[in-house]
Design a protein around this motif. Structure first.
Motif, PDB file in Angstrom:
ATOM      1  N   MET A   1       0.847  -1.169  -0.018  1.00 22.45           N
ATOM      2  CA  MET A   1      -0.111  -0.093  -0.144  1.00 22.45           C
ATOM      3  C   MET A   1       0.952   1.213   0.041  1.00 22.45           C
ATOM      4  SD  MET A   1      -3.019   1.285   2.753  1.00 22.45           S
ATOM      5  CE  MET A   1      -3.848  -0.198   2.433  1.00 22.45           C
ATOM      6  N   SER A   2       0.482   2.214  -0.784  1.00 23.29           N
ATOM      7  CA  SER A   2       1.310   3.464  -0.921  1.00 23.29           C
ATOM      8  C   SER A   2       0.845   4.249   0.104  1.00 23.29           C
ATOM      9  CB  SER A   2       0.890   4.036  -2.551  1.00 23.29           C
ATOM     10  OG  SER A   2       2.155   3.761  -3.158  1.00 23.29           O
ATOM     11  N   THR A   3       1.606   5.094   0.667  1.00 18.84           N
ATOM     12  CA  THR A   3       1.245   6.293   1.566  1.00 18.84           C
ATOM     13  C   THR A   3       1.512   7.588   1.072  1.00 18.84           C
ATOM     14  OG1 THR A   3       1.793   4.666   3.445  1.00 18.84           O
ATOM     15  CG2 THR A   3       1.443   6.925   3.863  1.00 18.84           C
ATOM     16  N   LEU A   4       0.520   8.422   0.848  1.00 18.14           N
ATOM     17  CA  LEU A   4       0.765   9.747   0.582  1.00 18.14           C
ATOM     18  C   LEU A   4       0.781  10.762   1.783  1.00 18.14           C
ATOM     19  CD1 LEU A   4      -1.508   9.804  -2.616  1.00 18.14           C
ATOM     20  CD2 LEU A   4       1.143   9.574  -2.480  1.00 18.14           C
ATOM     21  N   VAL A   5       1.032  10.243   3.008  1.00 20.71           N
ATOM     22  CA  VAL A   5       1.041  11.042   4.094  1.00 20.71           C
ATOM     23  C   VAL A   5       2.459  10.944   4.979  1.00 20.71           C
ATOM     24  CG1 VAL A   5      -1.370  11.143   4.646  1.00 20.71           C
ATOM     25  CG2 VAL A   5      -0.052   9.310   5.613  1.00 20.71           C
ATOM     26  N   GLU A   6       2.806  11.741   5.758  1.00 20.85           N
ATOM     27  CA  GLU A   6       4.209  11.814   6.437  1.00 20.85           C
ATOM     28  C   GLU A   6       3.687  10.651   7.488  1.00 20.85           C
ATOM     29  OE1 GLU A   6       2.454  15.136   6.773  1.00 20.85           O
ATOM     30  OE2 GLU A   6       3.266  15.133   4.601  1.00 20.85           O
ATOM     31  N   SER A   7       5.021   9.866   7.545  1.00 21.70           N
ATOM     32  CA  SER A   7       4.909   8.676   8.651  1.00 21.70           C
ATOM     33  C   SER A   7       4.602   9.193  10.109  1.00 21.70           C
ATOM     34  CB  SER A   7       6.365   7.999   8.601  1.00 21.70           C
ATOM     35  OG  SER A   7       7.320   9.041   8.906  1.00 21.70           O
ATOM     36  N   THR A  14      -6.213   9.161   9.309  1.00 21.09           N
ATOM     37  CA  THR A  14      -5.861   8.684   7.860  1.00 21.09           C
ATOM     38  C   THR A  14      -7.190   7.670   7.259  1.00 21.09           C
ATOM     39  OG1 THR A  14      -4.470   6.916   8.491  1.00 21.09           O
ATOM     40  CG2 THR A  14      -3.323   8.893   8.044  1.00 21.09           C
ATOM     41  N   MET A  15      -7.043   7.565   6.134  1.00 19.45           N
ATOM     42  CA  MET A  15      -7.909   6.502   5.454  1.00 19.45           C
ATOM     43  C   MET A  15      -7.203   5.851   4.476  1.00 19.45           C
ATOM     44  SD  MET A  15     -10.770   9.032   3.563  1.00 19.45           S
ATOM     45  CE  MET A  15     -10.124  10.477   2.351  1.00 19.45           C
ATOM     46  N   ALA A  16      -7.749   4.638   4.058  1.00 20.07           N
ATOM     47  CA  ALA A  16      -7.284   3.803   3.161  1.00 20.07           C
ATOM     48  C   ALA A  16      -7.982   3.954   1.943  1.00 20.07           C
ATOM     49  CB  ALA A  16      -6.929   2.277   3.572  1.00 20.07           C
ATOM     50  N   ILE A  17      -7.722   4.114   0.696  1.00 17.92           N
ATOM     51  CA  ILE A  17      -8.620   4.028  -0.310  1.00 17.92           C
ATOM     52  C   ILE A  17      -7.952   3.306  -1.634  1.00 17.92           C
ATOM     53  CG2 ILE A  17      -9.933   6.165   0.231  1.00 17.92           C
ATOM     54  CD1 ILE A  17      -8.072   7.538  -1.886  1.00 17.92           C
ATOM     55  N   THR A  18      -8.777   3.087  -2.260  1.00 19.95           N
ATOM     56  CA  THR A  18      -8.244   2.366  -3.717  1.00 19.95           C
ATOM     57  C   THR A  18      -8.537   3.192  -4.896  1.00 19.95           C
ATOM     58  OG1 THR A  18      -8.749   0.146  -2.707  1.00 19.95           O
ATOM     59  CG2 THR A  18      -8.437   0.429  -5.511  1.00 19.95           C
ATOM     60  N   VAL A  19      -7.220   3.418  -5.498  1.00 21.82           N
ATOM     61  CA  VAL A  19      -7.400   4.266  -7.005  1.00 21.82           C
ATOM     62  C   VAL A  19      -7.401   3.428  -7.993  1.00 21.82           C
ATOM     63  CG1 VAL A  19      -6.385   6.343  -8.173  1.00 21.82           C
ATOM     64  CG2 VAL A  19      -6.487   6.110  -5.477  1.00 21.82           C
ATOM     65  N   ILE A  36      -3.930   3.140  -1.360  1.00 17.77           N
ATOM     66  CA  ILE A  36      -3.027   4.353  -0.712  1.00 17.77           C
ATOM     67  C   ILE A  36      -3.774   4.857   0.451  1.00 17.77           C
ATOM     68  CG2 ILE A  36      -2.168   5.262  -2.961  1.00 17.77           C
ATOM     69  CD1 ILE A  36      -4.215   7.427  -2.941  1.00 17.77           C
ATOM     70  N   THR A  37      -2.933   5.512   1.176  1.00 19.68           N
ATOM     71  CA  THR A  37      -3.275   6.057   2.643  1.00 19.68           C
ATOM     72  C   THR A  37      -3.136   7.562   2.484  1.00 19.68           C
ATOM     73  OG1 THR A  37      -2.660   4.073   3.622  1.00 19.68           O
ATOM     74  CG2 THR A  37      -3.043   6.094   5.211  1.00 19.68           C
ATOM     75  N   VAL A  38      -4.154   8.227   2.746  1.00 25.53           N
ATOM     76  CA  VAL A  38      -4.322   9.876   2.870  1.00 25.53           C
ATOM     77  C   VAL A  38      -4.828  10.167   4.110  1.00 25.53           C
ATOM     78  CG1 VAL A  38      -4.313   9.901   0.319  1.00 25.53           C
ATOM     79  CG2 VAL A  38      -6.357   9.680   1.404  1.00 25.53           C
ATOM     80  N   PRO A  39      -4.659  11.561   4.132  1.00 30.42           N
ATOM     81  CA  PRO A  39      -5.271  12.356   5.368  1.00 30.42           C
ATOM     82  C   PRO A  39      -6.778  11.862   5.181  1.00 30.42           C
ATOM     83  CG  PRO A  39      -3.327  13.418   4.733  1.00 30.42           C
ATOM     84  CD  PRO A  39      -3.620  12.511   3.789  1.00 30.42           C
ATOM     85  N   GLN A  40      -7.538  12.040   6.248  1.00 32.27           N
ATOM     86  CA  GLN A  40      -8.847  12.050   6.494  1.00 32.27           C
ATOM     87  C   GLN A  40      -9.681  13.112   5.799  1.00 32.27           C
ATOM     88  OE1 GLN A  40     -10.632  11.315  10.294  1.00 32.27           O
ATOM     89  NE2 GLN A  40     -11.210   9.233   9.579  1.00 32.27           N
ATOM     90  N   SER A  41      -8.967  14.326   5.714  1.00 31.73           N
ATOM     91  CA  SER A  41      -9.682  15.392   5.177  1.00 31.73           C
ATOM     92  C   SER A  41      -9.330  15.558   3.619  1.00 31.73           C
ATOM     93  CB  SER A  41      -9.357  16.787   5.915  1.00 31.73           C
ATOM     94  OG  SER A  41      -7.722  16.660   5.990  1.00 31.73           O
ATOM     95  N   LEU A  44     -10.958  15.113  -3.484  1.00 33.13           N
ATOM     96  CA  LEU A  44     -10.693  14.469  -4.478  1.00 33.13           C
ATOM     97  C   LEU A  44      -9.770  15.444  -5.436  1.00 33.13           C
ATOM     98  CD1 LEU A  44     -14.360  13.356  -5.460  1.00 33.13           C
ATOM     99  CD2 LEU A  44     -12.160  11.876  -4.944  1.00 33.13           C
ATOM    100  N   THR A  45      -9.843  16.706  -5.306  1.00 34.15           N
ATOM    101  CA  THR A  45      -8.872  17.683  -5.890  1.00 34.15           C
ATOM    102  C   THR A  45      -7.380  17.400  -5.456  1.00 34.15           C
ATOM    103  OG1 THR A  45     -10.761  18.953  -6.545  1.00 34.15           O
ATOM    104  CG2 THR A  45      -8.342  19.987  -6.469  1.00 34.15           C
ATOM    105  N   GLU A  46      -7.230  17.421  -4.150  1.00 32.44           N
ATOM    106  CA  GLU A  46      -6.187  17.384  -3.422  1.00 32.44           C
ATOM    107  C   GLU A  46      -5.396  15.958  -3.817  1.00 32.44           C
ATOM    108  OE1 GLU A  46      -6.898  19.955   0.610  1.00 32.44           O
ATOM    109  OE2 GLU A  46      -7.344  17.828   0.540  1.00 32.44           O
ATOM    110  N   LEU A  47      -6.343  14.831  -3.758  1.00 35.00           N
ATOM    111  CA  LEU A  47      -6.009  13.397  -3.963  1.00 35.00           C
ATOM    112  C   LEU A  47      -5.210  13.404  -5.444  1.00 35.00           C
ATOM    113  CD1 LEU A  47      -5.840  10.398  -3.331  1.00 35.00           C
ATOM    114  CD2 LEU A  47      -8.131  10.353  -4.308  1.00 35.00           C
ATOM    115  N   TYR A  48      -6.022  14.061  -6.562  1.00 34.07           N
ATOM    116  CA  TYR A  48      -5.643  13.904  -7.816  1.00 34.07           C
ATOM    117  C   TYR A  48      -4.293  14.825  -8.016  1.00 34.07           C
ATOM    118  CZ  TYR A  48      -4.697  13.961 -12.750  1.00 34.07           C
ATOM    119  OH  TYR A  48      -4.124  13.988 -13.994  1.00 34.07           O
ATOM    120  N   GLU A  49      -3.967  15.830  -7.290  1.00 34.41           N
ATOM    121  CA  GLU A  49      -3.016  16.630  -7.211  1.00 34.41           C
ATOM    122  C   GLU A  49      -1.789  15.668  -6.814  1.00 34.41           C
ATOM    123  OE1 GLU A  49      -0.143  19.140  -8.418  1.00 34.41           O
ATOM    124  OE2 GLU A  49      -2.495  19.188  -9.352  1.00 34.41           O
TER     125      GLU A  49
END
Length: 94
Positions: A1-7, A14-19, A36-41, A44-49
């Motif tokens: 799983m990729s993580t797009l947040v600081e460790s 955080t939340m785990a999503i599938t892209v 991937i794991t991203v911050p809960q807040s 979609l725009t931030e995710l794509y960026e």
């Protein structure tokens, strides 16, 4: 799983999503699916960026549609833990 947040982030925020990737985005990401794991807040725009920077996607958000859990969504819709997100490139046809 990729993580797009600081460790050092708390896992409760955080939340785990599938892209899923198709067409040119799959080619540029060199995969068809990514968990991937991203911050809960994260929007979609931030995710794509974030993914655009990670994979060097050539298409800007303005050229794409987005779907969450198999339904077309607005870029302002929220995403939740466990969601599946697809960024959809323009389709030619006739």
């Amino acid at each position: 799983m990729s993580t797009l947040v600081e460790s050092n982030k708390d896992t409760n925020t955080t939340m785990a999503i599938t892209v899923l990737y198709f067409a040119s985005l799959a080619d540029e990401a060199n995969c068809h699916e990514e968990k991937i794991t991203v911050p809960q807040s994260t929007s979609l725009t931030e995710l794509y960026e974030q993914l655009r920077q990670k994979h060097r996607f050539s298409r800007p958000q303005s050229e794409l549609r987005v779907a969450v859990n198999d339904y077309f969504s607005k870029w302002t819709d929220e995403i939740y833990d466990g969601d599946s997100v697809v960024f959809i490139t323009p389709v030619a046809g006739g």
